[in-house]
Write a protein that holds these residues in place. Sequence first.
Motif, PDB file in Angstrom:
ATOM      1  N   PRO A 489     -42.981  63.990  45.621  1.00 37.73           N
ATOM      2  CA  PRO A 489     -43.910  65.075  45.998  1.00 37.73           C
ATOM      3  C   PRO A 489     -45.192  65.046  45.166  1.00 37.73           C
ATOM      4  CG  PRO A 489     -42.203  65.949  44.570  1.00 37.73           C
ATOM      5  CD  PRO A 489     -41.858  64.496  44.790  1.00 37.73           C
ATOM      6  N   VAL A 490     -46.007  64.054  45.382  1.00 35.13           N
ATOM      7  CA  VAL A 490     -47.225  63.878  44.586  1.00 35.13           C
ATOM      8  C   VAL A 490     -48.320  64.811  45.089  1.00 35.13           C
ATOM      9  CG1 VAL A 490     -48.969  62.234  43.829  1.00 35.13           C
ATOM     10  CG2 VAL A 490     -46.616  61.474  44.180  1.00 35.13           C
ATOM     11  N   LEU A 491     -48.996  65.476  44.146  1.00 34.07           N
ATOM     12  CA  LEU A 491     -50.160  66.295  44.494  1.00 34.07           C
ATOM     13  C   LEU A 491     -51.443  65.470  44.422  1.00 34.07           C
ATOM     14  CD1 LEU A 491     -49.351  69.674  42.687  1.00 34.07           C
ATOM     15  CD2 LEU A 491     -49.265  69.183  45.137  1.00 34.07           C
ATOM     16  N   ARG A 492     -51.655  64.809  43.284  1.00 38.35           N
ATOM     17  CA  ARG A 492     -52.868  64.024  43.106  1.00 38.35           C
ATOM     18  C   ARG A 492     -52.702  63.082  41.922  1.00 38.35           C
ATOM     19  NH1 ARG A 492     -55.870  65.830  38.763  1.00 38.35           N
ATOM     20  NH2 ARG A 492     -55.394  67.928  37.992  1.00 38.35           N
ATOM     21  N   ALA A 493     -53.596  62.107  41.825  1.00 35.80           N
ATOM     22  CA  ALA A 493     -53.648  61.230  40.651  1.00 35.80           C
ATOM     23  C   ALA A 493     -54.467  61.908  39.562  1.00 35.80           C
ATOM     24  CB  ALA A 493     -54.268  59.882  41.026  1.00 35.80           C
ATOM     25  N   VAL A 494     -54.112  61.659  38.308  1.00 35.04           N
ATOM     26  CA  VAL A 494     -54.866  62.229  37.197  1.00 35.04           C
ATOM     27  C   VAL A 494     -56.112  61.379  36.946  1.00 35.04           C
ATOM     28  CG1 VAL A 494     -52.766  63.169  36.165  1.00 35.04           C
ATOM     29  CG2 VAL A 494     -53.598  60.936  35.435  1.00 35.04           C
ATOM     30  N   GLY A 495     -57.028  61.886  36.124  1.00 42.26           N
ATOM     31  CA  GLY A 495     -58.250  61.155  35.823  1.00 42.26           C
ATOM     32  C   GLY A 495     -57.973  59.881  35.051  1.00 42.26           C
ATOM     33  N   GLY A 496     -58.816  58.875  35.247  1.00 39.26           N
ATOM     34  CA  GLY A 496     -58.687  57.619  34.526  1.00 39.26           C
ATOM     35  C   GLY A 496     -57.641  56.681  35.082  1.00 39.26           C
ATOM     36  N   THR A 497     -57.182  56.925  36.302  1.00 38.86           N
ATOM     37  CA  THR A 497     -56.171  56.063  36.919  1.00 38.86           C
ATOM     38  C   THR A 497     -56.801  55.238  38.035  1.00 38.86           C
ATOM     39  OG1 THR A 497     -55.555  57.820  38.474  1.00 38.86           O
ATOM     40  CG2 THR A 497     -54.327  57.685  36.401  1.00 38.86           C
ATOM     41  N   GLU A 498     -56.030  54.289  38.542  1.00 35.73           N
ATOM     42  CA  GLU A 498     -56.465  53.468  39.672  1.00 35.73           C
ATOM     43  C   GLU A 498     -55.401  53.558  40.762  1.00 35.73           C
ATOM     44  OE1 GLU A 498     -58.727  49.338  39.874  1.00 35.73           O
ATOM     45  OE2 GLU A 498     -56.615  49.045  39.397  1.00 35.73           O
ATOM     46  N   VAL A 499     -55.790  54.082  41.904  1.00 35.15           N
ATOM     47  CA  VAL A 499     -54.867  54.235  43.031  1.00 35.15           C
ATOM     48  C   VAL A 499     -54.892  52.953  43.854  1.00 35.15           C
ATOM     49  CG1 VAL A 499     -54.303  55.576  45.078  1.00 35.15           C
ATOM     50  CG2 VAL A 499     -55.239  56.728  43.059  1.00 35.15           C
ATOM     51  N   LEU A 500     -53.736  52.302  43.949  1.00 36.24           N
ATOM     52  CA  LEU A 500     -53.646  51.048  44.697  1.00 36.24           C
ATOM     53  C   LEU A 500     -53.180  51.261  46.133  1.00 36.24           C
ATOM     54  CD1 LEU A 500     -52.028  48.695  42.005  1.00 36.24           C
ATOM     55  CD2 LEU A 500     -54.449  49.147  42.446  1.00 36.24           C
ATOM     56  N   ALA A 501     -52.377  52.302  46.365  1.00 34.28           N
ATOM     57  CA  ALA A 501     -51.878  52.549  47.719  1.00 34.28           C
ATOM     58  C   ALA A 501     -51.583  54.033  47.891  1.00 34.28           C
ATOM     59  CB  ALA A 501     -50.620  51.721  48.000  1.00 34.28           C
ATOM     60  N   THR A 502     -51.754  54.498  49.114  1.00 28.88           N
ATOM     61  CA  THR A 502     -51.492  55.897  49.457  1.00 28.88           C
ATOM     62  C   THR A 502     -50.526  55.973  50.629  1.00 28.88           C
ATOM     63  OG1 THR A 502     -53.315  56.009  51.047  1.00 28.88           O
ATOM     64  CG2 THR A 502     -53.837  56.508  48.728  1.00 28.88           C
ATOM     65  N   HIS A 503     -50.065  57.171  50.922  1.00 27.51           N
ATOM     66  CA  HIS A 503     -49.315  57.415  52.156  1.00 27.51           C
ATOM     67  C   HIS A 503     -50.262  57.177  53.321  1.00 27.51           C
ATOM     68  CE1 HIS A 503     -46.903  59.431  55.204  1.00 27.51           C
ATOM     69  NE2 HIS A 503     -45.901  59.545  54.325  1.00 27.51           N
ATOM     70  N   GLU A 504     -49.776  56.571  54.381  1.00 29.03           N
ATOM     71  CA  GLU A 504     -50.671  56.197  55.473  1.00 29.03           C
ATOM     72  C   GLU A 504     -51.248  57.396  56.212  1.00 29.03           C
ATOM     73  OE1 GLU A 504     -48.779  54.006  58.535  1.00 29.03           O
ATOM     74  OE2 GLU A 504     -47.096  55.393  58.773  1.00 29.03           O
ATOM     75  N   SER A 505     -50.565  58.556  56.169  1.00 30.05           N
ATOM     76  CA  SER A 505     -51.053  59.691  56.967  1.00 30.05           C
ATOM     77  C   SER A 505     -50.947  61.040  56.262  1.00 30.05           C
ATOM     78  CB  SER A 505     -50.282  59.766  58.291  1.00 30.05           C
ATOM     79  OG  SER A 505     -48.887  59.916  58.044  1.00 30.05           O
ATOM     80  N   ARG A 506     -49.978  61.208  55.375  1.00 31.66           N
ATOM     81  CA  ARG A 506     -49.787  62.532  54.775  1.00 31.66           C
ATOM     82  C   ARG A 506     -50.880  62.789  53.741  1.00 31.66           C
ATOM     83  NH1 ARG A 506     -45.339  65.728  55.043  1.00 31.66           N
ATOM     84  NH2 ARG A 506     -44.061  63.982  55.722  1.00 31.66           N
ATOM     85  N   ARG A 507     -51.492  63.970  53.827  1.00 31.99           N
ATOM     86  CA  ARG A 507     -52.567  64.311  52.913  1.00 31.99           C
ATOM     87  C   ARG A 507     -52.480  65.772  52.533  1.00 31.99           C
ATOM     88  NH1 ARG A 507     -57.642  63.087  54.030  1.00 31.99           N
ATOM     89  NH2 ARG A 507     -57.159  61.270  55.341  1.00 31.99           N
ATOM     90  N   ASN A 508     -53.242  66.131  51.479  1.00 32.48           N
ATOM     91  CA  ASN A 508     -53.381  67.521  51.058  1.00 32.48           C
ATOM     92  C   ASN A 508     -54.853  67.779  50.747  1.00 32.48           C
ATOM     93  OD1 ASN A 508     -53.818  66.304  48.557  1.00 32.48           O
ATOM     94  ND2 ASN A 508     -51.773  66.784  47.787  1.00 32.48           N
ATOM     95  N   ASP A 509     -55.121  68.809  49.983  1.00 35.51           N
ATOM     96  CA  ASP A 509     -56.514  69.154  49.677  1.00 35.51           C
ATOM     97  C   ASP A 509     -57.232  68.060  48.889  1.00 35.51           C
ATOM     98  OD1 ASP A 509     -56.123  71.527  50.955  1.00 35.51           O
ATOM     99  OD2 ASP A 509     -55.763  72.692  49.129  1.00 35.51           O
ATOM    100  N   PHE A 510     -56.479  67.187  48.241  1.00 35.65           N
ATOM    101  CA  PHE A 510     -57.074  66.132  47.422  1.00 35.65           C
ATOM    102  C   PHE A 510     -57.213  64.810  48.186  1.00 35.65           C
ATOM    103  CE2 PHE A 510     -54.790  69.012  44.571  1.00 35.65           C
ATOM    104  CZ  PHE A 510     -55.829  69.415  43.736  1.00 35.65           C
ATOM    105  N   GLY A 511     -56.751  64.771  49.437  1.00 35.13           N
ATOM    106  CA  GLY A 511     -56.827  63.557  50.229  1.00 35.13           C
ATOM    107  C   GLY A 511     -55.441  62.979  50.494  1.00 35.13           C
ATOM    108  N   LEU A 512     -55.388  61.704  50.890  1.00 36.65           N
ATOM    109  CA  LEU A 512     -54.114  61.036  51.141  1.00 36.65           C
ATOM    110  C   LEU A 512     -53.293  60.987  49.853  1.00 36.65           C
ATOM    111  CD1 LEU A 512     -55.348  58.075  53.372  1.00 36.65           C
ATOM    112  CD2 LEU A 512     -54.034  60.072  54.130  1.00 36.65           C
ATOM    113  N   LEU A 513     -51.964  61.151  49.963  1.00 41.27           N
ATOM    114  CA  LEU A 513     -51.113  61.206  48.780  1.00 41.27           C
ATOM    115  C   LEU A 513     -51.062  59.847  48.089  1.00 41.27           C
ATOM    116  CD1 LEU A 513     -48.060  63.324  50.026  1.00 41.27           C
ATOM    117  CD2 LEU A 513     -50.256  64.081  49.122  1.00 41.27           C
TER     118      LEU A 513
END
Length: 744
Positions: A489-513
């Motif tokens: 149940p991820v809300l968002r990535a913290v600062g200073g990280t690198e997002v390599l992959a997200t959920h293909e469709s599920r999103r929240n106020d911060f964008g794709l999970l």
Amino acid sequence: MPLAFSTETFTFPFVENLVFSPGSVLFYLGLLVITAMGVICVMGWKRSRRKGLSAFLESLRFLATVAAVLLLWKPEWRTILKPDSEPTVAILWDASRSMETEDARTGATAIARQAVVEQLRESEFWKPLEAENRVIVEGFASPPDSEDPSVTSLAGTDLHEALETTLDDQNNLRATILLTDGDWNIGKRPVTAAQRYRQRGVPIFAIPVGSATRLPDLAIQEVKAPTYGIVGENVQIPFTLRSSLQRDVRVTVRLRNKSGKERSKEVRIPAGQTVTEAILWRIEEEGTDELSLMIPDTAGELVKTNNKREFTLAGRRESIRVLVIDTLPRWEYRFIRNALSRDPGVKVDCLLYHPDLGMGAGPDYIQEFPNSPEKLSKYDVIFLGDIGTDQLKKDELELIKGVVENQATGLIFMPGPQGNQHSLSKTPLGDLMPVIMDPRKKEGIRDFSPSQLQLTTEGRNSLLTLLADTEGDNPTVWRSLPGFYWHAPVLRAVGGTEVLATHESRRNDFGLLPLLVTKIAGEGKVLFMGTDAAWRWRKGVEDLYHYRFWGQVARWMSYQRNMAAGERVRIFATPERPKPGDIVTLSANAYDESGVPLKDGNVRVDLTSPDGKVQTFNLSQTSGTWGAFTGSFKVKQPGTWSIKATSSGSPEKPVETKLLAQGDSIEQLGQPARPEVLEEISRTAQGRIIEPDMIEALINEIKTLADPKPIERRFQLWNHWLVGLVLTVLLAIFWIGRKLNGTI
């Protein structure tokens, strides 16, 4: 002699060199203060019973007051130096390597900038000036007479120094003429020297040479190759291409070693753009290999010396120690354990806290947590599954954080449906988590239909997510992977990280999970995997993609620890491929004879530069608990830097690694001229820009210039420390004298 007076500036009789600049308000206020203090001093002397001593003290007080007021009037000692030679005109011409750029137009053809300067010098256009002036013609920024790249690469153009030296050497300078492209790259801003010219009343006339737009060129701007790779594995070689062509081009980038083995990649470069790509290279054997990255000459390209880069890459046999910790033996845990156990380059230990059956047992299992720095620090990577504070104690979590931040151990968070990792948010590992999870959904989120991971831009360019044999086939492989039914149940990535992959469709106020996220923590690396269904990637292909992914993750995380490792010392450098001028940070971990992190001792480094000079220094200890040491040095020249490290009292031979400092020379061909620099210089010095066909008008203009002003030198007495010291001494003597005189 009368007083030369105004409220703005004035001098005293017989001391014409001493000039005061009080301004009206400070002048009259100062006179008022001096008058008032004189009255006070006379009254104090009359009341005193000790007339002699009192007269001395009141004189000191009055003198200190006068001195303070005079300092507020900003006294300066001004000296006028009259010229002892005839007026001088200086002609400064640029001899730097950038002047070899062939972009100076003469009709329909282009010639080198230095050829234009040479034509002007040979014409002796200044001859008409010699009747009334002394003319000096001097070059500046000449390249060093050496073939040593460590010397020639650091040579540059210091336009500020050339201007200032001329101004200081000539005390009767009438004008300066600059023949240059304006491309300064070392020293202070030349406009600072132009300001001094303005103060002296000496104009600067600049004759710009060269084109203000970049030559048509295609260049390999940078190659960021790793220091070493693992035999039998692919290594990603990132590179940057820069185009100044006016059209889109497609080139074949070739990577080749000395034996003729070659890999290639097609790259499209938009007009006038910079493109960063990467090419794969498979290491077949141990040892150092010399590689060349090349692009072909392109039609219309005028500079072809920057189409090739050479570097070295070492191949090594690996030995990675991995610790896998989990609770239930879920499918992801089982397949990771099996894959790592079968890998000849990996030694795996498993720690299973089964909630019903107790501690897991069998081959590759351990029965208790490695609860000391010396035990835990032997692991290169730690897989942390569905684990929380019910399984690991606070001091054990602190140990994990310690090895990650101080010993470059990699940490992988793999949450599960029990939600145990939620309890880690308020523990020492909370700061290492790359994401923030929703505490209201501890058991995660389940779907009835499968979902897939969607690579981000960073993920598409990362070696971690390269599952195909070629980068071109990688997107197809990811689209074909079986999906997952559960995710954290991820809300968002913290600062200073690198997002390599997200959920293909599920999103929240911060964008794709974000479900695949990396982070740097101290010296180590952290990865978060928000789904436990990578084992499904085995469908139809067995271990091909599943093992490749986790194998790449383990090797990426252990890379720094194994850069240079011995029995007692491990050392690594950041950045790995520095440029001349960069500061390189050395991080080391040292151990005593029993394998315990070194608490009392030192790590000595012998640093050998490319020219053979040896520098020895000790690294500073940053953590006695973890035997962590750090230090730094500045890379002053390109080439191979050798680093040897030994710990105090260690009988083993030094641990050695090498750094290849790659960098272009400061002076580069093909760079555009900088007429805006010359415009600023000439405008500041009250001169102007002169085109080569306006030389005759320039000569006539210089002939009409007034004779140079005498040089005025100012010494600010009010701003000198010695004057302040004298005033302080006067006040101290007065205060002590009053005490001795019995007054308050």
